[in-house]
Enzyme design. Structure first.
Site, mmCIF file in Angstrom:
data_model
loop_
_atom_site.group_PDB
_atom_site.id
_atom_site.type_symbol
_atom_site.label_atom_id
_atom_site.label_comp_id
_atom_site.label_asym_id
_atom_site.label_seq_id
_atom_site.Cartn_x
_atom_site.Cartn_y
_atom_site.Cartn_z
ATOM 1 N N TYR A 1 90.033 -8.603 52.293
ATOM 2 C CA TYR A 1 90.651 -7.543 51.502
ATOM 3 C C TYR A 1 91.984 -7.988 50.898
ATOM 4 O O TYR A 1 92.739 -7.170 50.398
ATOM 5 C CB TYR A 1 90.815 -6.278 52.344
ATOM 6 N N ASP B 1 85.531 -6.894 65.068
ATOM 7 C CA ASP B 1 84.797 -8.146 65.279
ATOM 8 C C ASP B 1 85.717 -9.346 65.492
ATOM 9 O O ASP B 1 85.353 -10.271 66.213
ATOM 10 C CB ASP B 1 83.842 -8.404 64.105
ATOM 11 N N HIS C 1 85.463 -14.910 51.956
ATOM 12 C CA HIS C 1 84.611 -13.765 51.631
ATOM 13 C C HIS C 1 85.443 -12.623 51.093
ATOM 14 O O HIS C 1 86.648 -12.528 51.335
ATOM 15 C CB HIS C 1 83.788 -13.314 52.841
ATOM 16 N N TYR D 1 85.490 2.433 51.229
ATOM 17 C CA TYR D 1 86.285 2.925 52.365
ATOM 18 C C TYR D 1 87.620 2.194 52.436
ATOM 19 O O TYR D 1 88.544 2.646 53.117
ATOM 20 C CB TYR D 1 85.482 2.762 53.664
ATOM 21 N N ARG D 2 87.765 1.102 51.687
ATOM 22 C CA ARG D 2 88.913 0.200 51.780
ATOM 23 C C ARG D 2 88.727 -0.767 50.625
ATOM 24 O O ARG D 2 87.615 -1.159 50.328
ATOM 25 C CB ARG D 2 88.797 -0.531 53.116
#
Lengths: 522, 522
Positions: free
Chosen positions: B82, B141, B381, B464-465
């Site tokens: 992000y 995670d 990613h 959501y983000r």
């Protein structure tokens, strides 16, 4: 009535129809605090406006801004024990949303409903039944209130979804400037997750519109739980006043490990007795009922010194295992007994005991009887409700503090419901009950509650919700860093509502133009 | 570096010590998005300030106001996928809270901890173990992130308390004007329920400080669950891509009735394969991996087309009953298999499988392997993560939309984790994985994500983000009533932070002085 209000009323009548603007004394009387003595007029409204649509609310808000007329909003206006529908500022116009009473959606697949603010617990329950939905609604003790209004005031309900008052999901709000806001995923047009996911992208403002005066909630999602195979109302009875301590500690452990997974209550002897009998049956003398009599009431009514009402929900096999797990540790308290009865969903509406029915999601008014305790034609009560850790020593300390002051200062009986809204804390709902027509008794009850606010705060216990008559005083106790929280709320209030039109004074939050005169406690 | 920033830096150095103000290029490089190509510098900071105390943060905020220097705050600054620790506005000063890494309290009786923002999941886990507390922490995670930072970004964790991201309780916040606020019961001095009861008297602002730029959280309460008698990691494997539909519908029913009572995941074949193997083992040609190869990967790695990772927590007798209840409906899907293994608390740290360990609350970095999928020295990613109803038809529709665009637009593989954060909705975390050193591939990944934002929104799915690089675009999609939500956030931003110093642009919220130039998507 001032001429300012009067010209605003013409605007309101144009917006909602003259039939829906009430100003006659008889109508206004219905919107007083039902438990205020008839001679008191501190919290009297000048008019009531009853819109039916969101657009009408927006029009009313714009007119109120123009004329700087304060609006005091409610859903149905019950709020018993905390001031009823009455406004904090005398002469406010009450914005009653009772006519906005549509259940907009019930979704059985995903377990939720969407309601307008005038929908009562009774209405939503009936809509669920009428639709044949296998869903349960977590309801409060009295079913006549507004689902939205109760939720916005942090109201307590008793089924699993009542924990942390977490059943709400997604809102539509008219802001003080008349603009329409949708929260969470509802901020994206056509997003089907509005009432499924509790947040959105960016900050989540929903809880900013609870216990505040920052907006008018016009739609709200509420989660509904699928019917379990089995519901077992569960009772614990203990015989000594101090058994409350170990009982609270046992409950905490059983809630932390999620064996008990809803919102139970510990009920004091006199509170339970007040639902079943009148006071004069037990005690005719002056002053509060003595311990020996309370013991006798406990024996004769078979309610002990404390009872816990609770329940287990789930597959019958799991309920059976959990019942054994609950019974064993509680019954280590000498004399304590635990019992329960299993019901299937089709039996829920027919359960005889009103408390057991409420815990099954069936709304009722049966628990309103207690306010008749002191006789007279009209019983009233004040809710004094501080929060404390769910620990036996806190439960006993708070009991001692509150009982002492209620008996000694007000000469009234201590009647308590200790309500763990989660596994870690409880709300000590103190029902200060009086005869509304006995002005001296009523005044004593209010005065005692104000003393309690200060004394409880000194010991670190703050109220979860405050009565209209001591909202400022209760808010005053939240004074960390020289009232940083109040300044924060005022900053937001001034930014969203520069004219200060929405519910000024609600929960101690005042708009700029009223701050100098109003702050500092009542 | 401008002279304004430069004179602010002198002030910061005076406040926190020159050693804790970093401006050299090598240090700043560590605070870039780790997955940005090395030639990109849109989101480069001019300095990093590392305070150790609340008072130092207050001093920094006051200096930033004086000089109107934007501060971009993080806890530890992971936020992988992000944007990492990088600021939205180039030249911002990063306020890194890594040195504020104290676990302030662990309370076993009431099941909570209080942490500073630099405390990592690893740190809190270790503190719980070191204290011998029989408590579980719901972890994400990857364990290297900040407990506070992850919580404030709506981060997902997997144990029962991960549902609705609801483990947070009570905050301390430095406001943009340098004032210290405590939320909930913490607003009352000495109130022991600060981290026990989720609200206070009046509105609850906690979620206003999540995914926003309205304040700097300096302390946070987080709930810890008592160790259950038994934890059973649970796996479902299905063999056909469309089995996802009935599997999702079955899970919803099992989560609604609380048989499954935590945060599970559905994992696609390639996502699981990326943790276990490298891509070149399966496919050497151009373009995305074809279905026949995915089927072969599923067979050879024994991971099927979708696997669900889940778990049961509780008394062993209840876990046994629930295992049967879960197994039966899932295994009605042809070829589907469900299995699980039971563990007692003393075994949790020693569970071999990293996913099963994460679900037992043991933090790890093992699941970071997947980013090496495309080879190269550095895998990266992007997380593209819209929310959808937890319904089979939505799961299939979203899979088709995202797989189609990722394969066709970016020529990349579709790698997905569908994560139901409650019984009613899921976050479709799409891991768009690329080789960071392959600029064309990296650029293609970012461009595709921007297309996905618009396409998903058209179908009603919102993120959501959002990644730093398309925060504005993602926020732009939340456009109900001509962007009423954005205007609401801007009103609050301007009131709390008139100089616009805190994290400008975070989640699409810009302060007044930057609005004209910045709004409208990137």
């Amino acid at each position: 009535m001032t001429s300012v209000v009067s010209s605003a009323l013409d605007g309101f009548a144009a917006a909602v129809g003259a039939d829906h603007v009430l100003t006659d004394e008889a109508s206004l009387r219905e919107f007083r605090d039902p438990f205020a003595h008839e001679s008191w007029d501190d919290y009297t409204a000048s008019a009531v406006v009853l819109p039916e649509t969101v657009e009408e609310i927006q029009a009313i808000v714009r007119i109120a801004n123009e004329h700087k007329v304060p609006l005091w909003t409610h859903g149905t206006g019950r709020n018993n024990g905390y001031g009823g529908p009455a406004p904090r500022v005398r002469g406010s116009v009450i914005l009653s949303l009772r006519r906005m009473n549509r259940v907009l959606e019930i979704n059985e697949e995903l377990g939720y409903a969407v309601v307008e603010p005038g929908v009562r617990w009774f209405d939503l329950y009936e809509a669920i039944q009428a639709g044949g939905h296998e869903l349960m609604l977590s309801v409060p003790d009295l079913g006549w209130g507004s689902v939205v209004g109760n939720t916005l005031d942090h109201g307590i309900t008793y089924l699993p979804y009542g924990q942390d008052m977490a059943a709400q999901c997604g809102m539509e709000v008219v802001l003080p400037n008349g603009e329409l806001l949708r929260t969470g995923m509802g901020a994206m047009p056509g997003n089907p997750s509005w009432h499924l996911y509790k947040r959105g992208l960016g900050p989540t403002p929903d809880q900013l519109f609870m216990q505040s005066n920052f907006g008018i909630v016009t739609k709200m999602g509420i989660w509904l739980m699928p019917n379990p195979e089995c519901y077992m109302p569960l009772w614990l009875r203990v015989w000594h006043d101090d058994d409350l301590g170990p009982a609270v500690d046992t409950l905490r452990r059983l809630m932390l490990d999620r064996t008990i997974d809803h919102v139970p209550q510990f009920l004091s002897t006199i509170l339970l007795a007040s639902v079943m009998t009148k006071r004069e049956l037990w005690h005719q003398g002056e002053g509060p009922i003595p311990d020996a009599t309370i013991d006798r009431m406990g024996r004769e009514l078979e309610i002990g010194r404390w009872m816990m009402r609770s329940g287990l929900y789930g597959d019958e096999s799991v309920v059976d295992l959990r019942f054994e797990k609950v019974k064993e540790p509680f019954e280590r308290i000498p004399g304590a007994e635990v019992w329960g009865t299993k019901y299937a969903p089709d039996q829920f509406p027919h359960i005889e005991n009103a408390i057991e029915r409420v815990q099954a999601g069936v709304p009722s008014l049966d628990l309103n009887e207690m306010t008749g305790w002191y006789g007279g034609e009209q019983g009233g009560h004040i809710g004094f409700s501080p929060v404390a850790p769910l620990v036996g020593r806190d439960a006993l300390a708070l009991r001692d503090l509150l009982r002492g002051m209620i008996e000694q200062q007000a000469g009234l009986d201590y009647m308590a419901a200790l309500i763990p809204t989660n596994a870690r804390s409880f709300v000590h709902v103190t029902l200060v009950i009086f005869d509304v027509q006995n002005e001296a008794q009523a005044r004593g009850a209010y005065d005692t509650c104000k003393l309690l606010v200060r004394e409880a705060a000194k010991q670190g216990y703050g109220e979860y919700r405050a009565h209209l008559d001591f909202m400022d005083l209760a808010a005053e106790q939240y004074s960390f860093n020289d009232h940083a929280f109040r300044r924060f709320n005022e900053t937001i209030k001034d930014a969203l509502d520069p004219n200060g039109i929405l519910s000024p004074g609600k929960q101690g939050i005042w708009p700029k133009r009223m701050r100098e005169s109003a702050n500092g406690g009542s």
